[in-house]
Design a protein around this motif. Structure first.
Motif, PDB file in Angstrom:
ATOM      1  N   GLN A 218       0.851  -1.192   0.000  1.00  0.00           N
ATOM      2  CA  GLN A 218       0.000   0.000   0.000  1.00  0.00           C
ATOM      3  C   GLN A 218       0.883   1.236   0.000  1.00  0.00           C
ATOM      4  O   GLN A 218       1.714   1.404   0.885  1.00  0.00           O
ATOM      5  N   LYS A 219       0.691   2.082  -1.011  1.00  0.00           N
ATOM      6  CA  LYS A 219       1.357   3.384  -1.019  1.00  0.00           C
ATOM      7  C   LYS A 219       0.269   4.429  -0.795  1.00  0.00           C
ATOM      8  O   LYS A 219      -0.661   4.545  -1.611  1.00  0.00           O
ATOM      9  N   LEU A 220       0.377   5.139   0.306  1.00  0.00           N
ATOM     10  CA  LEU A 220      -0.704   6.027   0.726  1.00  0.00           C
ATOM     11  C   LEU A 220      -0.193   7.456   0.835  1.00  0.00           C
ATOM     12  O   LEU A 220       0.878   7.706   1.399  1.00  0.00           O
ATOM     13  N   THR A 221      -0.975   8.380   0.294  1.00  0.00           N
ATOM     14  CA  THR A 221      -0.608   9.798   0.366  1.00  0.00           C
ATOM     15  C   THR A 221      -1.794  10.562   0.919  1.00  0.00           C
ATOM     16  O   THR A 221      -2.876  10.561   0.329  1.00  0.00           O
ATOM     17  N   MET A 222      -1.589  11.198   2.064  1.00  0.00           N
ATOM     18  CA  MET A 222      -2.658  11.961   2.694  1.00  0.00           C
ATOM     19  C   MET A 222      -2.284  13.428   2.720  1.00  0.00           C
ATOM     20  O   MET A 222      -1.195  13.795   3.160  1.00  0.00           O
ATOM     21  N   ALA A 223      -3.202  14.255   2.222  1.00  0.00           N
ATOM     22  CA  ALA A 223      -3.013  15.702   2.265  1.00  0.00           C
ATOM     23  C   ALA A 223      -3.928  16.278   3.331  1.00  0.00           C
ATOM     24  O   ALA A 223      -5.078  15.846   3.466  1.00  0.00           O
ATOM     25  N   ALA A 224      -3.405  17.253   4.084  1.00  0.00           N
ATOM     26  CA  ALA A 224      -4.213  17.841   5.151  1.00  0.00           C
ATOM     27  C   ALA A 224      -3.780  19.275   5.370  1.00  0.00           C
ATOM     28  O   ALA A 224      -2.690  19.695   4.945  1.00  0.00           O
ATOM     29  N   THR A 225      -4.658  20.020   6.040  1.00  0.00           N
ATOM     30  CA  THR A 225      -4.271  21.365   6.451  1.00  0.00           C
ATOM     31  C   THR A 225      -3.370  21.264   7.675  1.00  0.00           C
ATOM     32  O   THR A 225      -3.280  20.200   8.301  1.00  0.00           O
ATOM     33  N   THR A 226      -2.721  22.339   8.033  1.00  0.00           N
ATOM     34  CA  THR A 226      -1.772  22.283   9.150  1.00  0.00           C
ATOM     35  C   THR A 226      -2.466  21.978  10.472  1.00  0.00           C
ATOM     36  O   THR A 226      -1.831  21.497  11.405  1.00  0.00           O
ATOM     37  N   ASP A 227      -3.763  22.256  10.546  1.00  0.00           N
ATOM     38  CA  ASP A 227      -4.457  21.913  11.797  1.00  0.00           C
ATOM     39  C   ASP A 227      -5.127  20.546  11.740  1.00  0.00           C
ATOM     40  O   ASP A 227      -5.898  20.187  12.634  1.00  0.00           O
ATOM     41  N   GLY A 228      -4.851  19.770  10.669  1.00  0.00           N
ATOM     42  CA  GLY A 228      -5.273  18.371  10.673  1.00  0.00           C
ATOM     43  C   GLY A 228      -6.599  18.058  10.010  1.00  0.00           C
ATOM     44  O   GLY A 228      -7.185  17.008  10.276  1.00  0.00           O
ATOM     45  N   MET A 229      -7.081  18.943   9.124  1.00  0.00           N
ATOM     46  CA  MET A 229      -8.272  18.603   8.340  1.00  0.00           C
ATOM     47  C   MET A 229      -7.806  17.938   7.048  1.00  0.00           C
ATOM     48  O   MET A 229      -7.032  18.524   6.285  1.00  0.00           O
TER      49      MET A 229
END
Lengths: 171, 825
Positions: free
Chosen positions: B307-318
């Motif tokens: 599994q290659k996983l890429t998660m994008a989020a805002t700096t406060d974790g959304m």
């Protein structure tokens, strides 16, 4: 062929067997004792556990000829006088079985465990059942069943009517 | 039993009824397939390839044929026209590369364990003895074993196919209109947000059901009868008819007592087909029962993904985007569900979270290892692991509590029904309630305090707390959705309810239980619905002559789909009985009320019990004109949507930083599986599921050597947990009724397995995160944990800083290679 005489579940049998015949195969194929099951070929799973002269053995791990002159009890002979053994009742009451495949061996091993130690701790129960694998229950309810049976047996082995165990014991 | 006088209780649903199934199982009166013996029955043993990849030059069977007790020895070529073929029911793309899977190989073997010849003898022992006398001459071929390696197409698992890549399957939220563009979200996070990129390994697992597979075939009657240790008697019947030239109407398939499955018995197997072929050819009943060692090398395995996983989020974790790239190892052949298993993850990698942009990519590949198919959870554990591990990584990056980060992103209970970024509509749920209850049962705050104290004092035994707030999709499956995915069958379920003359009830179901307790649970449902005593309901299943229509048991579908079919059939019985009751009571059918098993006339004390209606229907002496003398009814239910159970699982692991040993301290979980029919059965399913998931995290894994030989090929080496390895669990439930079926049930068979694996790994990583460790590959053996600690950049525990004393002189021979390369890889 070798002639052996074995008492199984209270009945005396005399048979000629191949010397290489495992006790579990003798029980299942010669005597029709299919309540005892085979789950592996490395003596790890314990599904085939029976009592030999009152103590648990893995019947895949000894030859039928080694049982010559001895007394074997299988799951089919555990109930006595029409009364289920407290361990059998506790397995039903605590939902300690699902597919049922490990159950005969697990019950026979659990009986032996309580014979050695009538008041075991949870850890002692867990270690006492280490040689019997179950894939369904996660062992949680098996441990509870052994605890419940231990209490019943210490209090005098009271059992309920065995004619319809699953129906007799309800919530 | 004669006419019963049992009184029906007010409510059966929700009672912790002890199981009806147990009476025979605790007394040894079981009937598993291997316990069946027929007159004149012959026994099969298989000659299997020891090589993972080879061509077959020649097979000499003469010596085996001359051995005592041997009746026949056949090769694949001998039965080429009658052996059928093992099918893939779900080609995930129309151009999927699918190697032909013959039950008995003829020219080419693609994994170690594949059948090349079959010995038939009068006894099992004689058959196995003769296997040793079959001489097979192979030309070994190079093997490809690793899925990533296979994608290079340098060594081919099937040279004639020209590639190892079987298929590529994608779900893109922007393309299907259910969300934004994931690559845009990733680019944005790269500049002004948080971007987390991780690669996880879902190791290969062995289902490990306790009953080895067995098949008995009787060709002597008008119908060919097949007993098999299978989860899928109906699907097996279809597959035999479709590929072996036997009319479906001439086939009866029976699943007698079946000792567990966990997906491992939803296959249609080469052994089943070979046994049928030999029984037909010889005209005699034949049996094949695998040894446990055979089960390990030839039964299908589970998981095996990169599994290659890429998660994008805002700096406060959304979370702003999530991209999933899977490489799924199918093994040497595409199994019956095959590539469909990893694809099921497409709708689950987004978990319980509101994710604006999402993309799921899955490449399936062929290797020279046994086939891979469903294992408890089937695609959903892999997905839940991926997203729940990533949520902990996000929390670590933000520096927030993992539960707070989850709450920030999850679907709130007032937002249901909620359509997710992958396009599924979750019907109901309450993540807040389950989490609050789990925290309380677990003493989350207390354990977090203890964790802080241990960190503070550099305790060599660190405490880690793992969180998993999983969901899954159950109730497989709406037939239209299956059709749109190119699946080869429907997802409906069938039931019949038969009112017997003496007032007892027979219920026929198309599901095929193998340990779940459906006989007990379905009895409770019918007892309530018809107002008859629990004891008076008999559930019949697992025999195509008794239960002719069905789709069997897997995917937590039995209660959700099969139970609803039973409810609908029972309701039809009530409607039929109402007309007869009205006639007998000399009232209008509109004035008849049914409650508690009694048809009453509104506003009067007149009424008749359902047993009395059944008796009157049986005699047929006084029925309304034109009414058939039968109350019996059938129903076939096709669900319109999946159901989405969820739960919050919390796990505390103590990690010894000196030895790497990780020990479970506490496990608490609160599952929401909708309305509960029998809490005892639900608890049992959760307990068993938990241990299977925990075992993936800590102990289990199929390991191959460089030649493609399974090293973990028995219970000695493949470490199924025992009672001594596990602890007692704290379990509870919350109830958000499903809106997709009339009982409000959601399914529970796979929940524990799906939820627990990430909870355990998250706990171990949580213990070690201050050292800069953010992953341990499963199974998290002491060696792997210890090596991670040794390799960590910043160690907080002084004792781990010193290196182990050298055991050997450098550059000297006869050193233990495992000391340097690691044996657990």
């Amino acid at each position: 062929m070798t002639r052996i005489t074995v008492t199984v579940d209270g009945v005396k049998y005399t048979d000629d067997v191949e010397p290489r015949t495992l006790l579990v195969h003798y029980l299942r194929q010669n005597l029709g004792k299919t309540g005892t099951l085979v789950g592996c070929d490395t003596s790890n799973c314990g599904a085939c556990t029976v009592h030999l002269d009152g103590h648990s053995v893995k019947s895949c791990n000894m030859l039928a000829v080694q049982a010559d002159g001895h007394e074997v009890t299988t799951i089919e002979g555990l109930a006595s006088d029409g009364q289920l053994h407290p361990m059998q009742l506790a397995f039903n009451d605590c939902h300690a079985l699902q597919c049922g495949y490990c159950t005969p061996g697990m019950i026979m091993q659990a009986c032996d465990l309580l014979k050695d130690n009538p008041d075991p701790s949870e850890q002692e129960i867990r270690e006492g059942l280490e040689g019997n694998l179950c894939r369904c229950t996660g062992y949680h309810n098996i441990v509870r069943a052994v605890q419940e049976a231990a209490v019943t047996m210490r209090e005098g082995g009271a059992t309920t009517d065995s004619t319809a165990p699953a129906q007799a014991v309800t919530a | 039993m004669t006419i019963t006088e049992n009184q029906a209780p007010a409510h059966e649903i929700g009672r912790a009824r002890r199981r009806k199934e147990d009476a025979r199982l605790i007394t040894g009166r079981s009937r598993y397939t291997d316990s069946i013996t027929l007159p004149g029955m012959l026994h099969l043993a298989m000659v299997r390839s020891p090589f993972a990849h080879a061509t077959i030059r020649s097979i000499s069977t003469e010596a085996a044929k001359a051995a005592p007790g041997v009746v026949s020895v056949v090769t694949g070529a001998d039965i080429a026209d009658i052996q059928g073929v093992n099918i893939n029911a779900w080609p995930i793309t129309t151009d999927q590369v699918t190697p032909t899977h013959l039950p008995v190989a003829i020219e080419h073997v693609a994994f170690a364990g594949e059948i090349v010849a079959v010995v038939v003898a009068r006894s099992e022992a004689e058959a196995r003895d003769a296997v040793e006398l079959v001489d097979v001459d192979y030309d070994e071929l190079p093997v490809v074993l690793d899925a990533r390696e296979a994608l290079k197409d340098e060594v081919l698992a099937h040279p004639d196919l020209g590639t190892n890549k079987s298929a590529f399957w994608q779900l893109d939220s922007a393309a299907q209109g259910s969300g934004g563009d994931v690559d845009e979200a990733i680019e944005k996070a790269r500049t002004d947000g948080i971007l987390i990129e991780r690669e996880y390994r879902q190791q290969r697992l062995v289902p490990g059901f306790m009953e080895p597979r067995s098949v008995v075939v009787d060709p002597t009657g008008d119908q060919l009868t097949v007993w098999s240790a299978t989860q899928v008697p109906h699907i097996l019947r279809f597959a035999i008819a479709a590929t072996m030239g036997i009319p479906e109407s001439k086939l009866r398939v029976i699943a007698p007592d079946v000792g567990g499955g966990f997906g491992g018995k939803l296959q249609t197997t080469p052994e089943e087909f070979a046994t049928i072929a030999l029984a037909r050819r010889l005209g005699k009943p034949c049996k094949f029962t695998e040894t446990r060692s055979e089960a390990f090398v030839t039964g299908h395995h589970g998981r095996d993904q990169y599994q290659k996983l890429t998660m994008a989020a805002t700096t406060d974790g959304m979370i702003t985007g999530f991209k999933v790239e899977l490489i799924a190892d199918l093994g040497a052949y595409v199994a019956i569900v095959g590539g469909g298993v990893p694809v099921l993850g497409a709708w689950m990698f987004n978990g319980i979270y509101k994710i604006p942009a999402y993309q799921f990519n899955c490449t399936t590949v062929l290797t020279n290892k046994p086939w891979v198919d469903a294992y408890r959870g089937a695609g959903r554990p892999e997905a839940a692991f991926g997203i729940e591990r990533m949520m902990d990584e996000l929390a670590g990056e933000v520096g927030a509590d993992p539960l707070e980060i989850r709450e920030k992103n999850w679907i709130k209970h007032e937002e249901f029904p909620f359509t997710t970024v992958s396009g599924m509509t979750y019907d109901s749920g309450n993540y807040e309630a389950a989490t609050a209850r789990a925290k309380e049962l677990f003493d989350y705050d207390g354990l977090r305090r203890e964790q802080a104290e241990r960190r503070e004092r550099n305790d060599p035994v660190q405490l880690g707390i793992g969180v998993s707030t999983f969901t899954e999709m159950c109730g497989l499956a709406p037939s239209r959705i299956l059709g749109s995915l190119n699946y080869g069958a429907g997802g409906w379920e069938h039931a019949s309810v038969r009112m017997l003359a003496t007032g007892t009830v027979e219920v026929v179901t198309g599901i095929s239980p193998h340990g779940q307790g459906h006989v007990t649970g379905f009895s409770q449902i019918v007892a309530d619905r018809l107002g008859v005593p629990f004891e008076d309901v008999e559930i019949l299943h697992g025999d195509t002559a008794i239960a002719p229509k069905g789709m069997d048991t897997y995917g937590s579908r039995s209660l959700v789909v099969g139970g609803e079919a039973v409810v609908r059939a029972a309701d039809k019985v009530i409607e039929k009985a109402k007309v007869i009751a009205a006639h007998l009571l000399e009232a209008s059918a509109d004035d008849i009320e049914f409650s508690g098993g009694r048809f009453g006339v509104k506003g009067t004390d007149k009424g008749l019990g359902i047993a009395e209606i059944a008796a009157a229907t049986f005699t047929g002496h006084n029925l309304p004109d034109g009414i058939e003398p039968s109350l019996d009814a059938d129903a076939t239910f096709d669900p319109v949507n999946f159901s989405f159970p969820h739960g919050t699982h919390l796990c505390a692991m103590e990690v010894d930083t000196e030895t790497g040993a990780a020990t479970m301290r506490k496990y608490a979980c609160v599952d929401d599986v909708g309305v509960i029919i029998n809490p005892l059965l639900v608890e049992g399913q959760v307990h068993g599921g938990l241990v299977q998931g925990i075992a993936q995290a800590l102990w289990e894994g199929a390991v191959y050597d460089e030649n493609g030989t399974l090293v973990t090929g028995s219970f000695v080496d493949y470490t199924l947990p025992s009672a001594a390895d596990t602890i007692s669990f704290i379990t509870d439930t919350t109830v958000s009724p499903s809106t997709t079926n009339s009982l409000g049930t959601k399914g529970v068979g796979e929940a524990g397995t799906i939820a627990s694996t990430p909870a355990v790994v998250n706990a171990i990583v949580d213990a070690l995160r201050p050292m800069g460790i953010h992953d341990i590959e499963m199974p998290c053996t002491p060696e792997r944990v210890w090596r991670a600690i040794q390799g960590a950049s910043s160690r907080s525990v002084d004792e781990t800083q010193r290196d182990a004393a050298p055991h050997f002189e450098a550059d000297q021979p006869n050193q233990d290679p495992s000391a340097t390369t690691g044996g657990a890889k």
